[in-house]
Design an enzyme around this catalytic site. Structure first.
Site, PDB file in Angstrom:
ATOM      1  N   HIS A 205      -9.294   0.697 -11.305  1.00 39.64           N
ATOM      2  CA  HIS A 205      -8.917   1.649 -10.247  1.00 39.64           C
ATOM      3  C   HIS A 205      -7.468   2.104 -10.408  1.00 39.64           C
ATOM      4  CE1 HIS A 205      -7.931   3.165  -6.241  1.00 39.64           C
ATOM      5  NE2 HIS A 205      -7.072   2.178  -6.077  1.00 39.64           N
ATOM      6  N   PHE A 206      -6.573   1.147 -10.599  1.00 37.81           N
ATOM      7  CA  PHE A 206      -5.173   1.608 -10.533  1.00 37.81           C
ATOM      8  C   PHE A 206      -4.682   2.199 -11.847  1.00 37.81           C
ATOM      9  CE2 PHE A 206      -4.132  -3.128 -10.728  1.00 37.81           C
ATOM     10  CZ  PHE A 206      -3.464  -3.123 -11.940  1.00 37.81           C
TER      11      PHE A 206
ATOM     12  N   HIS B 171       0.814  -1.207   0.000  1.00 41.93           N
ATOM     13  CA  HIS B 171       0.000   0.000   0.000  1.00 41.93           C
ATOM     14  C   HIS B 171       0.857   1.269   0.000  1.00 41.93           C
ATOM     15  CE1 HIS B 171      -3.323   2.590  -0.195  1.00 41.93           C
ATOM     16  NE2 HIS B 171      -2.672   3.323   0.673  1.00 41.93           N
TER      17      HIS B 171
HETATM   18 FE1  HAS Z   1      -5.633   1.910  -4.469  1.00 39.48          FE
HETATM   19  C1  HAS Z   1      -5.859  -1.490  -4.931  1.00 39.48           C
HETATM   20  C2  HAS Z   1      -7.776   1.722  -1.816  1.00 39.48           C
HETATM   21  C3  HAS Z   1      -5.232   5.292  -3.867  1.00 39.48           C
HETATM   22  C4  HAS Z   1      -2.956   1.982  -6.620  1.00 39.48           C
HETATM   23  N1  HAS Z   1      -4.632   0.531  -5.573  1.00 39.48           N
HETATM   24  C5  HAS Z   1      -4.898  -0.828  -5.643  1.00 39.48           C
HETATM   25  C6  HAS Z   1      -3.978  -1.446  -6.545  1.00 39.48           C
HETATM   26  C7  HAS Z   1      -3.128  -0.460  -7.000  1.00 39.48           C
HETATM   27  C8  HAS Z   1      -3.562   0.766  -6.380  1.00 39.48           C
HETATM   28  C9  HAS Z   1      -1.954  -0.633  -7.943  1.00 39.48           C
HETATM   29  O1  HAS Z   1      -8.870  -0.441   0.036  1.00 39.48           O
HETATM   30  C10 HAS Z   1      -3.976  -2.917  -6.943  1.00 39.48           C
HETATM   31  C11 HAS Z   1      -3.078  -3.762  -6.131  1.00 39.48           C
HETATM   32  C12 HAS Z   1      -3.120  -5.162  -6.632  1.00 39.48           C
HETATM   33  O2  HAS Z   1      -2.465  -5.442  -7.655  1.00 39.48           O
HETATM   34  O3  HAS Z   1      -3.838  -5.982  -6.063  1.00 39.48           O
HETATM   35  N2  HAS Z   1      -6.408   3.249  -3.131  1.00 39.48           N
HETATM   36  C13 HAS Z   1      -7.290   2.973  -2.152  1.00 39.48           C
HETATM   37  C14 HAS Z   1      -7.649   4.204  -1.445  1.00 39.48           C
HETATM   38  C15 HAS Z   1      -6.920   5.201  -2.044  1.00 39.48           C
HETATM   39  C16 HAS Z   1      -6.136   4.598  -3.082  1.00 39.48           C
HETATM   40  C17 HAS Z   1      -8.601   4.336  -0.305  1.00 39.48           C
HETATM   41  N3  HAS Z   1      -4.367   3.360  -5.127  1.00 39.48           N
HETATM   42  C18 HAS Z   1      -4.358   4.680  -4.742  1.00 39.48           C
HETATM   43  C19 HAS Z   1      -3.276   5.375  -5.388  1.00 39.48           C
HETATM   44  C20 HAS Z   1      -2.635   4.439  -6.173  1.00 39.48           C
HETATM   45  C21 HAS Z   1      -3.336   3.180  -5.989  1.00 39.48           C
HETATM   46  C22 HAS Z   1      -2.961   6.831  -5.187  1.00 39.48           C
HETATM   47  C23 HAS Z   1      -1.459   4.573  -7.038  1.00 39.48           C
HETATM   48  C24 HAS Z   1      -0.771   5.656  -7.253  1.00 39.48           C
HETATM   49  N4  HAS Z   1      -6.652   0.412  -3.576  1.00 39.48           N
HETATM   50  C25 HAS Z   1      -7.425   0.540  -2.462  1.00 39.48           C
HETATM   51  C26 HAS Z   1      -7.871  -0.790  -2.022  1.00 39.48           C
HETATM   52  C27 HAS Z   1      -7.330  -1.712  -2.915  1.00 39.48           C
HETATM   53  C28 HAS Z   1      -6.570  -0.918  -3.874  1.00 39.48           C
HETATM   54  C29 HAS Z   1      -8.719  -1.134  -0.872  1.00 39.48           C
HETATM   55  C30 HAS Z   1      -7.481  -3.234  -2.885  1.00 39.48           C
HETATM   56  C31 HAS Z   1      -8.535  -3.678  -3.810  1.00 39.48           C
HETATM   57  C32 HAS Z   1      -8.601  -5.180  -3.887  1.00 39.48           C
HETATM   58  O4  HAS Z   1      -9.575  -5.742  -3.367  1.00 39.48           O
HETATM   59  O5  HAS Z   1      -7.688  -5.814  -4.436  1.00 39.48           O
HETATM   60  C33 HAS Z   1      -6.912   6.674  -1.622  1.00 39.48           C
HETATM   61  O6  HAS Z   1      -5.589   7.087  -1.363  1.00 39.48           O
HETATM   62  C34 HAS Z   1      -7.538   7.564  -2.658  1.00 39.48           C
HETATM   63  C35 HAS Z   1      -7.673   8.984  -2.164  1.00 39.48           C
HETATM   64  C36 HAS Z   1      -7.955   9.952  -3.288  1.00 39.48           C
HETATM   65  C37 HAS Z   1      -8.904  10.897  -3.305  1.00 39.48           C
HETATM   66  C38 HAS Z   1      -9.059  11.798  -4.507  1.00 39.48           C
HETATM   67  C39 HAS Z   1      -8.689  13.251  -4.229  1.00 39.48           C
HETATM   68  C40 HAS Z   1      -8.706  14.055  -5.488  1.00 39.48           C
HETATM   69  C41 HAS Z   1      -7.713  14.849  -5.930  1.00 39.48           C
HETATM   70  C42 HAS Z   1      -7.867  15.518  -7.265  1.00 39.48           C
HETATM   71  C43 HAS Z   1      -7.576  16.988  -7.252  1.00 39.48           C
HETATM   72  C44 HAS Z   1      -7.926  17.617  -8.572  1.00 39.48           C
HETATM   73  C45 HAS Z   1      -7.081  18.370  -9.354  1.00 39.48           C
HETATM   74  C46 HAS Z   1      -7.479  18.890 -10.688  1.00 39.48           C
HETATM   75  C47 HAS Z   1      -5.672  18.666  -8.953  1.00 39.48           C
HETATM   76  C48 HAS Z   1      -9.820  11.074  -2.148  1.00 39.48           C
HETATM   77  C49 HAS Z   1      -6.461  15.071  -5.147  1.00 39.48           C
HETATM   78  C50 HAS Z   1      -8.865  19.421 -10.752  1.00 39.48           C
HETATM   79  C51 HAS Z   1      -9.227  19.618 -12.188  1.00 39.48           C
HETATM   80  C52 HAS Z   1     -10.133  20.489 -12.646  1.00 39.48           C
HETATM   81  C53 HAS Z   1     -10.397  20.582 -14.142  1.00 39.48           C
HETATM   82  C54 HAS Z   1     -10.893  21.440 -11.760  1.00 39.48           C
HETATM   83 CU    CU Z   2      -3.888  -0.039  -0.877  1.00 38.21          CU
END
Ligand code: HAS
Ligand code: CU
Length: 561
Positions: free
Chosen positions: A386-387, A235
């Site tokens: 997701h990823f 993670h």
């Molecule tokens: Fe994830 C599985 C939960 C973030 C990568 N994740 C994965 C896997 C990868 C991965 C590679 O709880 C697969 C692993 C495998 O091979 O089995 N993940 C989360 C949660 C977050 C999260 C809660 N993941 C990431 C990030 C990754 C990533 C970052 C890579 C960089 N993930 C999981 C869970 C699994 C999982 C379970 C297991 C699933 C399973 O069953 O196998 C949080 O960190 C996400 C928080 C993000 C936000 C979004 C905030 C929005 C922002 C945007 C700002 C906008 C801008 C532009 C700058 C709350 C910051 C605006 C534009 C305009 C035009 C106005």
């Molecule tokens: Cu994770």
């Protein structure tokens, strides 16, 4: 005295030796991106049954190569390049000993070459070597020893890189005892702190279990233990990929938008929260593992929900900083300010689209993190959906976009074509919108991940819109657009490298609206945050690991109990 002339110097003018390392790291990163993209297109067309140029028996070799080259090699080489730039630039001093810098770069490159060879050998039947263990490489899958040895060398390289930056920081500290840690250096040091904590577990797993097992020194391992040690690291590693993107969003994007970072203190809070919370959540990848009690899974879920906070704060601060720039340039209205932004610049549009997609990726992450809904999507194509939004877009697209701004700073060469750049980042967005949305949808239909033959002809209405086969077409088109986008990016960069050097490209970064002086001193107390982080790790992991060992033995059932 800082003169006007100095501020007209680019990074490479000031720090030519460091700039060379940064360029080498970026080029290694993009070489891996190229390899990863080739395997990506093979795989997307194979799985969707559009074109099958490899036998299905090679599918896992392709999948392993795609995963390892993309998320271990491309991302981490980019990170070390960016962090070298960020530390040197923000401390405004060269690294202590450039030979050490080249040493860690050399170790990383050697390690990744060894690992890469062990994977690619899987395609050659006459060589008795393979490493079809996917990028998660936990038991019971077993790779050739070279795979693990290469990874170990690569990780040691990153550790020395961290030490290099810490030492340079400490030397700066002696000269500036009372100053706040410059923000970019703060981001690098906190990220590396997290990395040391996280990678200790995977190093233990590789050195104590997987490598000796693969060499035949021990007969078996405890698979639940190696899985748990992997996810202890697995993670936080996603934030190791993400923090370079955050560093660019916080410190470079506001400048490109014509503004300034809204709040330095809030940025520091975010990075501290990642140090504290990134690791004690790994069990959210193991909700479906037998052998870990529900209570521990519940604790991991709770921590994960808290971990949303730093990203939500980031969404606020980054958008506020961009809006500040737009309003300063005459933008007004509730959303009218959006028209006063430099959308023609690929570095801007690329990062904004990456952020937009990250909002979607964050939401699918929240779904993943819920223990009960996780049962619906675990091991389905939803998870790659997701990823590819998170690491595959928030991170990858930000890195590519960042290069359109960074490369001139580290080489004095202007980008060959901003138009191609703009087209490229938009193409990535469209390709990923198609591919990742369809992957999520197929996941909900129950289509598994990590299989070469997802033949689901038994579905009702397979060809209707939103049905299995139609979604396959979206995935194939999306994947193809992503491949084209990658080639455009690499081609543009290659042509940029052929450009003659010019003067006048320097773009100094502005200071934040609310600066470090507004941040409580305690935020810079890294010792305190490390101590709390370690306590949280012990609370989250000591009992589950003890239970796994006491039940299954250190080396698996029947041995080592
Ligand atoms: Fe994830 C599985 C939960 C973030 C990568 N994740 C994965 C896997 C990868 C991965 C590679 O709880 C697969 C692993 C495998 O091979 O089995 N993940 C989360 C949660 C977050 C999260 C809660 N993941 C990431 C990030 C990754 C990533 C970052 C890579 C960089 N993930 C999981 C869970 C699994 C999982 C379970 C297991 C699933 C399973 O069953 O196998 C949080 O960190 C996400 C928080 C993000 C936000 C979004 C905030 C929005 C922002 C945007 C700002 C906008 C801008 C532009 C700058 C709350 C910051 C605006 C534009 C305009 C035009 C106005
Ligand atoms: Cu994770």
């Amino acid at each position: 005295m800082s003169t006007a002339l100095e501020s007209e110097q680019t990074f490479v003018d000031k720090f030519p030796d460091e700039a060379r390392v940064v360029r080498a790291a970026f080029l290694s990163s993009f070489f891996a991106l190229f390899l990863g993209a080739v395997f990506g297109i093979i795989q997307t067309l194979h799985r969707t049954d559009v074109a099958r140029i490899i036998p299905s028996t090679d599918y896992y070799t392709v999948l392993t190569a795609h995963g390892v080259f993309m998320v271990i090699s491309f991302t981490i080489f980019f990170l070390v390049g960016l962090f070298t730039w960020a530390v040197t630039r923000s401390l405004d001093r060269p690294l202590l000993n450039i030979k050490i810098t080249w040493t860690w770069y050399g170790l990383m490159a050697t390690g990744m070459t060894l690992t890469g060879i062990s994977i690619l050998a899987g395609f050659v039947d006459s060589i008795d070597m393979s490493a079809d263990v996917l990028y998660t490489f936990y038991a019971p899958l077993q790779a050739h020893p070279l795979f693990y040895a290469g990874l170990a060398v690569f990780i040691v390289g990153t550790w020395i890189a961290g030490a290099d930056w810490f030492r340079t920081f400490l030397a700066w500290r002696r000269d500036h005892p009372d100053e706040r840690i410059p923000l970019q250096t703060f981001m690098v040091l906190t990220t590396m702190t997290m990395w040391y904590i996280a990678s200790s577990a995977v190093a233990a797993s590789v050195l104590l279990f997987l490598l000796p097992w693969s060499l035949g020194f021990i007969e078996q391992v405890n698979p639940t233990l190696t899985r748990t040690l992997f996810w202890f690291f697995g993670h936080p590693v996603v934030y190791f990929w993400l923090m370079p993107a955050y560093l660019l969003w916080y410190t470079v994007l506001p400048k490109i938008a014509g503004g300034r970072l809204f709040s330095d203190p809030l940025a520091r809070v975010v990075f501290v929260l990642f140090v504290l919370l990134s690791t004690p959540v790994g069990i959210h990848h193991q909700y479906l593992d037998p052998g870990i009690a529900e209570g521990f899974k519940f604790i991991s879920m709770t921590n994960t929900m808290f971990l949303l906070l730093p990203s939500l704060l980031t969404a606020f601060t980054v958008v506020a900083s961009v809006e500040y720039g737009a309003r300063k340039n005459g933008g007004s209205g509730l959303l009218g300010w959006l028209t006063h932004l430099p959308w023609r610049k690929p570095e801007f549009t690329g990062m904004m689209l990456a952020g937009l997609m990250f909002a979607a990726g964050g939401f699918s992450g929240m779904v993943n993190a819920g223990m009960n809904i996780n049962y619906l999507i675990h091991n389905t194509l939803w998870v790659p959906g997701h990823f590819h939004l998170t690491v595959g877009t928030a991170v990858a697209l930000t890195m590519m976009a960042g290069i359109y701004w960074l490369w001139p700073q580290i080489s004095n060469k202007p980008i060959y074509s901003s138009q191609i750049g703009l087209f490229q980042v938009v193409l990535w967005f469209i390709g990923m919108a198609l591919m990742s949305n369809a992957m999520h949808a197929q996941g909900l239909l129950g289509v598994p991940r990590r299989t070469a033959e997802p033949e689901y002809s038994g579905f009702d209405y397979p060809t209707m819109f939103g049905g299995f086969e139609e979604l396959n077409i979206q995935i194939a088109i999306g994947g193809t657009l992503l491949f084209v986008s990658t080639i455009l990016f690499l081609g543009n960069l290659a042509l940029t490298m052929g450009n003659p050097k010019v003067a006048g490209l320097a773009e100094p970064l502005p200071s934040p609206v609310s600066g470090a002086e507004d941040a409580p001193q305690v935020l810079d107390n890294l010792r305190l945050w490390v101590s709390i982080a370690l306590v949280l790790v012990v609370l989250a992991y000591a009992l589950p690991i003890a239970a796994i060992i006491s039940r299954g033995g250190l080396l698996g059932p029947g041995v080592g109990t």
